[in-house]
Design a protein around this motif. Structure first.
Motif, PDB file in Angstrom:
ATOM      1  N   TYR A  62       0.741  -1.124  -0.016  1.00 51.37           N
ATOM      2  CA  TYR A  62       0.065  -0.021  -0.048  1.00 51.37           C
ATOM      3  C   TYR A  62       0.779   1.220  -0.118  1.00 51.37           C
ATOM      4  O   TYR A  62       0.299   2.342  -0.307  1.00 51.37           O
ATOM      5  CB  TYR A  62      -1.069  -0.061   1.428  1.00 51.37           C
ATOM      6  CG  TYR A  62      -1.939  -0.994   1.272  1.00 51.37           C
ATOM      7  CD1 TYR A  62      -3.091  -0.996   0.219  1.00 51.37           C
ATOM      8  CD2 TYR A  62      -2.036  -2.184   2.255  1.00 51.37           C
ATOM      9  CE1 TYR A  62      -4.124  -1.920   0.447  1.00 51.37           C
ATOM     10  CE2 TYR A  62      -2.849  -2.950   2.307  1.00 51.37           C
ATOM     11  CZ  TYR A  62      -4.074  -3.104   1.396  1.00 51.37           C
ATOM     12  OH  TYR A  62      -4.969  -3.790   1.340  1.00 51.37           O
ATOM     13  N   SER A  63       2.328   1.011   0.360  1.00 54.66           N
ATOM     14  CA  SER A  63       2.947   2.418   0.743  1.00 54.66           C
ATOM     15  C   SER A  63       4.176   1.912   0.553  1.00 54.66           C
ATOM     16  O   SER A  63       4.743   0.625   0.209  1.00 54.66           O
ATOM     17  CB  SER A  63       2.695   2.733   2.131  1.00 54.66           C
ATOM     18  OG  SER A  63       3.689   3.224   2.670  1.00 54.66           O
ATOM     19  N   THR A  98     -11.395   0.891  -8.767  1.00 54.23           N
ATOM     20  CA  THR A  98     -12.522   0.809  -7.686  1.00 54.23           C
ATOM     21  C   THR A  98     -12.145   1.485  -6.210  1.00 54.23           C
ATOM     22  O   THR A  98     -13.067   1.411  -5.434  1.00 54.23           O
ATOM     23  CB  THR A  98     -13.216  -0.437  -7.654  1.00 54.23           C
ATOM     24  OG1 THR A  98     -12.362  -1.424  -7.216  1.00 54.23           O
ATOM     25  CG2 THR A  98     -13.883  -1.043  -8.945  1.00 54.23           C
ATOM     26  N   ALA A  99     -11.028   1.551  -5.983  1.00 57.33           N
ATOM     27  CA  ALA A  99     -10.406   2.355  -4.965  1.00 57.33           C
ATOM     28  C   ALA A  99      -9.309   3.154  -5.233  1.00 57.33           C
ATOM     29  O   ALA A  99      -8.205   3.220  -4.814  1.00 57.33           O
ATOM     30  CB  ALA A  99      -9.737   0.827  -4.121  1.00 57.33           C
ATOM     31  N   GLU A 101      -8.580   6.431  -4.709  1.00 53.66           N
ATOM     32  CA  GLU A 101      -7.898   7.447  -4.066  1.00 53.66           C
ATOM     33  C   GLU A 101      -6.753   6.634  -3.114  1.00 53.66           C
ATOM     34  O   GLU A 101      -5.574   7.191  -3.307  1.00 53.66           O
ATOM     35  CB  GLU A 101      -8.571   8.105  -2.972  1.00 53.66           C
ATOM     36  CG  GLU A 101      -9.399   8.975  -3.671  1.00 53.66           C
ATOM     37  CD  GLU A 101     -10.180  10.217  -2.526  1.00 53.66           C
ATOM     38  OE1 GLU A 101      -9.580  10.339  -1.522  1.00 53.66           O
ATOM     39  OE2 GLU A 101     -11.197  10.787  -3.027  1.00 53.66           O
ATOM     40  N   ARG A 102      -7.055   5.503  -2.665  1.00 50.94           N
ATOM     41  CA  ARG A 102      -6.046   4.865  -2.077  1.00 50.94           C
ATOM     42  C   ARG A 102      -4.892   4.244  -2.809  1.00 50.94           C
ATOM     43  O   ARG A 102      -3.629   4.279  -2.444  1.00 50.94           O
ATOM     44  CB  ARG A 102      -6.775   3.596  -0.832  1.00 50.94           C
ATOM     45  CG  ARG A 102      -5.846   3.139  -0.077  1.00 50.94           C
ATOM     46  CD  ARG A 102      -5.972   1.691   0.561  1.00 50.94           C
ATOM     47  NE  ARG A 102      -6.130   0.691  -0.734  1.00 50.94           N
ATOM     48  CZ  ARG A 102      -6.985  -0.071  -0.832  1.00 50.94           C
ATOM     49  NH1 ARG A 102      -7.857  -0.337  -0.071  1.00 50.94           N
ATOM     50  NH2 ARG A 102      -6.790  -0.948  -1.881  1.00 50.94           N
ATOM     51  N   TYR A 105      -2.375   6.956  -3.705  1.00 46.58           N
ATOM     52  CA  TYR A 105      -1.342   7.374  -2.690  1.00 46.58           C
ATOM     53  C   TYR A 105      -0.157   6.764  -3.177  1.00 46.58           C
ATOM     54  O   TYR A 105       1.015   7.559  -2.789  1.00 46.58           O
ATOM     55  CB  TYR A 105      -2.058   6.871  -1.508  1.00 46.58           C
ATOM     56  CG  TYR A 105      -1.087   7.061  -0.389  1.00 46.58           C
ATOM     57  CD1 TYR A 105      -1.001   8.420   0.405  1.00 46.58           C
ATOM     58  CD2 TYR A 105      -0.084   6.127   0.092  1.00 46.58           C
ATOM     59  CE1 TYR A 105      -0.092   8.659   1.281  1.00 46.58           C
ATOM     60  CE2 TYR A 105       0.907   6.554   0.987  1.00 46.58           C
ATOM     61  CZ  TYR A 105       0.891   7.895   1.679  1.00 46.58           C
ATOM     62  OH  TYR A 105       1.952   8.274   2.640  1.00 46.58           O
ATOM     63  N   THR A 255       1.345  12.632   4.689  1.00 52.52           N
ATOM     64  CA  THR A 255       0.393  11.752   4.449  1.00 52.52           C
ATOM     65  C   THR A 255      -0.907  12.628   3.996  1.00 52.52           C
ATOM     66  O   THR A 255      -1.571  12.312   3.140  1.00 52.52           O
ATOM     67  CB  THR A 255      -0.110  10.918   5.508  1.00 52.52           C
ATOM     68  OG1 THR A 255       1.174  10.355   6.086  1.00 52.52           O
ATOM     69  CG2 THR A 255      -0.879   9.688   5.095  1.00 52.52           C
ATOM     70  N   GLU A 256      -0.933  13.542   4.863  1.00 52.34           N
ATOM     71  CA  GLU A 256      -2.363  14.719   4.518  1.00 52.34           C
ATOM     72  C   GLU A 256      -2.174  15.202   3.538  1.00 52.34           C
ATOM     73  O   GLU A 256      -3.119  15.337   2.445  1.00 52.34           O
ATOM     74  CB  GLU A 256      -2.225  15.396   5.973  1.00 52.34           C
ATOM     75  CG  GLU A 256      -3.685  15.432   6.245  1.00 52.34           C
ATOM     76  CD  GLU A 256      -3.992  16.422   7.287  1.00 52.34           C
ATOM     77  OE1 GLU A 256      -3.175  16.431   8.361  1.00 52.34           O
ATOM     78  OE2 GLU A 256      -4.891  17.499   7.525  1.00 52.34           O
ATOM     79  N   TYR A 259      -2.509  13.130   0.211  1.00 48.96           N
ATOM     80  CA  TYR A 259      -3.957  12.767   0.032  1.00 48.96           C
ATOM     81  C   TYR A 259      -4.696  14.020  -0.518  1.00 48.96           C
ATOM     82  O   TYR A 259      -5.621  13.578  -1.090  1.00 48.96           O
ATOM     83  CB  TYR A 259      -4.855  12.012   1.463  1.00 48.96           C
ATOM     84  CG  TYR A 259      -4.660  10.726   1.389  1.00 48.96           C
ATOM     85  CD1 TYR A 259      -5.837   9.935   0.382  1.00 48.96           C
ATOM     86  CD2 TYR A 259      -3.882   9.903   2.101  1.00 48.96           C
ATOM     87  CE1 TYR A 259      -5.509   8.455   0.345  1.00 48.96           C
ATOM     88  CE2 TYR A 259      -3.883   8.676   2.216  1.00 48.96           C
ATOM     89  CZ  TYR A 259      -4.655   8.097   1.006  1.00 48.96           C
ATOM     90  OH  TYR A 259      -4.709   6.475   1.148  1.00 48.96           O
TER      91      TYR A 259
END
Lengths: 732, 87
Positions: A62-63, A98-99, A101-102, A105, A255-256, A259
């Protein structure tokens, strides 16, 4: 000239592996990274027009701030820190529409580094089925790197191939990075300092990223917060200098900010939906049932009952079929060999053919388990099972996903250990691998059945109703489960000390598993088992054959041959003659075993085994049962002079064992001896195939050796305790 | 209109929508939750608790995420809408 190299990165469940399979076709090779349990997938992709690409599928993450070893491999791949990995000419980042934004990231993190990035958007077909449009051109304009929609259907891969070919034909892909977000109020100097340390380390690894210290410093801060900086294989001094004093505040701010950047990218890329999209509604409605407070656990039990039933019953006919075929092959091979070479014949039949049989016999269970597991995983249900089971599994310090291997262990530890792959943390995966063989597998059943039939079936019922044999059987299963759970708890606090794995579980939308992908996954597992574990199993089978075959005693063979001739002269052809001939052969086989290396080892071990209540015959049986636990039964048949065809239901073997006496006239098999032997088989690692599977999954002999030593010691001590305490209590 | 109440993500009943605040503590898990999109100001919906009470499932930026209640307790929330999320 070698083909350019592309790395495939992306979130878990983003459709990365499907894309990899689509691009590489049948050329994919699955292996392990040296020394770790992380899987390595590589394949070739023909782009057409003479352009080829070597594709490396990195583990999902994820990161870029890794938490697990799997994720660390992905990050090291991106940073060019993987040993033996060629520098990447392209980085394909897979993004699940379908996801969005995540998934973006991760793209935001990658965009801050000078990487040759191409974004592949999957699941756009789902978006379109919901009546919405996906605007790849708009996203490409905003991201500043190529964006290709690669739906699973309708030629998504074809479009990607064409785009990649154009990219490679045109010129070198651009490697320009976006400026990392500015973080007002934070100390840029510390961040840059950490970034310089990382940049210096990368420079040493042959990658010059001068001018990107800020981005690398932010990455270092994230890694400090995630605890992943030690997993990158950087020199210790770098890891120390890359430490960011105020890492936590940096991480929160960056992180903010990322996003916010992502939200700007994503605006209007997907058309607005009228109400709840169809795909989301389907998942919500199904989850209302599958995760229902009462129905959820009931369905879970039902699903696993089917899995269990399949593992036990559906694979049995296939395994019996394999046994038949191997028996037929053995007979034919035997007939083809000249009778003048009995040793070669024996090697081929009892060594090689039997060894191949020992390997192939596992294929049905592995195939069935991975068929179910892949379907459960790809459909999205396995994540739901982990969600439901987390509370219970966290109690013993394991991840919810450790449940499937432990349950499968009741059928067979070999496929169960291969199924630990779905557990993210390496330590938890190894703990699960180490305790799974404690679970009473189906190969122990014949041993339990034989001992119970021999010593417990003659005992009077307890309280007039409970058969002691049934009680013992239940007790052995209870003991095996307790051993696995306690073993896991102990290992988690000692050798593999680690906290209860945190739960960060995504529940992906329910999706219909793709038959081709499922089949591929099953075949890949079977192939890995046959090539990597199979060779070890075959080799050990031949070694065991040699232990039971050498030294050859010519006298025994000659005496047996003379006896056979005598029978043929004195007895008329018919059943009576066949029985006498079989008995002559069985006697010869018994004598041969007794003076073989294994027989002598059994005798040599007798002093050590006596405190457990075992004699040399059981010693021989224990050596032989290293091939597979149920071999104990046929080996006992052999040493009792009954030939090698005995099974746990043979009355003659039971009678022979009951009649056996020590030199002082005491019976060899008493309930106490029986209990001691059963306890031994609950704990002991009597299975070369399991060890071979553990070697393959942990990437070395360290853990299988530890497992063999620890389990054997435990088995010995437990049996010793049972027998000695039993004797003190006045049992015999 | 009710004044927004200060609570944590852990204590929210199922089917509640809320806006998350900044995490009160720091840990690798919390860092990852931020990276998964649980950043201050993000709207979330608590979907359900697991049948055995823990973990909880939340709807976050269009994805379904499970986290343990111990981790959820680190995030303050401002409630927006209780009980009406699925209506």
């Amino acid at each position: 000239m070698s083909a350019p190299v592309a790395l495939l990165v992306g979130n878990p469940n983003s459709g990365k592996t499907s894309l990899f399979n689509g691009l590489t076709g049948l050329s994919a090779k699955v292996g392990n990274y040296p020394g770790i349990t992380v899987e390595h997938r590589e394949g070739r992709c023909d782009l057409g027009g003479g352009h080829r690409l070597t594709l490396l599928d990195l583990p999902g993450t994820y990161s870029l701030a890794p938490r697990s070893d799997d994720e660390a491999v992905a990050v090291r791949g991106v940073l060019g820190l993987l040993p033996d990995a060629p520098p990447a000419d392209l980085i394909l980042c897979v993004v699940d529409a379908t996801a969005l934004e995540r998934n973006l990231y991760l793209v935001a993190q990658l965009r801050e580094l000078p990487l040759p990035l191409v974004v592949c958007v999957t699941m756009t077909d789902t978006i379109e089925k919901d009546g919405r449009a996906f605007d790849a051109a708009l996203l490409e304009k905003r991201l500043g790197v190529p964006v290709v929609a690669t739906p699973a259907v309708r030629g998504g891969v074809v479009a990607l191939r064409e785009r990649l070919r154009a990219l490679l034909a045109d010129a070198k892909p651009r490697r320009h990075a976006l400026n990392p977000p500015a973080l007002p109020g934070l100390d840029d100097a510390t961040v840059d300092g950490a970034g310089r340390a990382v940049a210096a380390a990368l420079e040493r690894a042959g990658r010059s990223w001068k001018g990107h210290e800020r981005a690398l410093g932010l990455l270092a801060a994230s890694m400090c917060a995630s605890g992943g900086i030690d997993k990158l294989g950087l020199p210790p001094d770098v890891a120390e200098r890359a430490g960011v004093a105020d890492a936590w505040r940096v991480v929160r701010a960056v992180t903010e900010a990322r996003y916010q950047r992502v939200a700007g990218w994503a605006v209007d890329v997907i058309g607005a939906a009228a109400g709840e999209p169809r795909s989301a509604r389907f998942t919500r409605r199904l989850d209302a049932i599958a995760l229902h407070a009462v129905l959820g656990p009931v369905i879970l039990v039902g699903v696993f009952l089917v899995l269990f039933q399949a593992l036990f019953s559906w694979s049995t006919p296939m395994m019996d079929g394999i046994d038949l075929v191997m028996g037929w092959l053995g007979a034919h091979a035997s007939a083809l060999m000249p009778e003048s070479l009995p040793l070669l014949r024996s090697l081929v039949v009892n060594g090689v053919v039997a060894g191949v049989g020992n390997v192939v016999v596992f294929v049905p269970q592995i195939a069935v388990l991975f068929l179910f597991l892949t379907i459960l995983e790809d459909s999205g249900y396995l994540a739901r099972a982990a969600f439901i089971l987390d509370r219970l599994m966290a109690g013993i310090g394991l991840h919810g996903r450790a449940f499937v291997p432990l349950l499968s262990g009741f059928a067979c530890a070999v496929p169960a250990i291969m199924a630990t792959r779905t557990i993210e943390s390496t330590k938890d995966r190894i703990v699960t691998i180490l305790v799974t063989p404690f679970i009473s597998c189906s190969a122990r059943l014949p041993v339990y059945a034989l001992m119970i039939a021999t010593v417990f079936s003659t005992q009077p019922p307890i309280f007039g109703v409970i058969a002691p044999g049934a009680l013992v059987m239940v007790g052995m299963y209870g003991l095996s489960v307790a051993a696995a759970l306690v073993g896991a708890a102990v290992l988690k606090r000692t050798v593999l000390k680690s906290p209860t794995p945190p739960l960060l579980l995504e529940l992906p939308p329910y999706r219909m598993p793709h038959a081709g992908q499922v089949l591929r996954a099953v075949l890949a597992r079977v192939r890995i088992f046959l090539t990597e574990a199979g060779t070890i199993i075959l080799a050990i089978t031949v070694v065991l054959w040699a232990l039971f075959t050498f030294p050859r005693d010519q006298d025994i063979a000659q005496t047996a041959e003379a006896a056979r001739r005598a029978v043929e002269v004195t007895t008329a052809p018919g059943d009576a003659r066949d029985a006498e001939l079989a008995s002559v052969d069985a006697r010869a086989a018994r004598l041969q075993v007794e003076q073989s290396i294994a027989g002598r080892l059994g005798h040599a071990l007798e002093p050590a085994l006596q405190p457990l209540g075992f004699d040399w015959k059981l010693g021989v049986g224990i050596i032989a049962s290293f091939a597979a636990r149920e071999v104990l039964v046929s080996t006992l048949g052999l040493v009792y002079g009954l030939g090698d065809a005995s099974d746990e239901n043979s009355p003659s073997l039971r009678e022979a064992m009951r009649a056996d006496r020590h030199q002082d006239g005491r019976p060899v098999y008493t309930p106490l001896t029986g209990l001691s032997l059963l306890v031994f088989f609950v704990f002991a690692m009597q299975c070369m195939s399991t060890l071979a599977a553990v070697k393959r999954e942990t990437g070395g002999w360290r853990w299988p050796a530890f497992q063999l030593g620890a389990m054997s010691a435990l088995a010995y001590l437990a049996s010793l305790l049972v027998f000695q305490v039993g004797k003190l209590l006045g049992f015999s | 209109m009710r004044a927004p109440t200060l609570r944590t993500l852990e204590t929210l009943p199922a089917r509640t929508r809320a806006i998350v605040g900044a995490p009160a503590i720091s840990s690798p898990v919390i860092a990852r939750l931020l990276e998964l999109g649980l950043t201050p100001g993000t709207p979330v919906e608590v979907v359900r608790r697991a049948p055995f009470g823990d973990p909880i499932e939340i709807l976050l930026r269009g994805t379904r995420l499970c986290l343990r209640r111990a981790d959820a307790a680190a995030f303050g929330v401002v409630e927006v809408d209780e009980g009406g999320a699925l209506s």
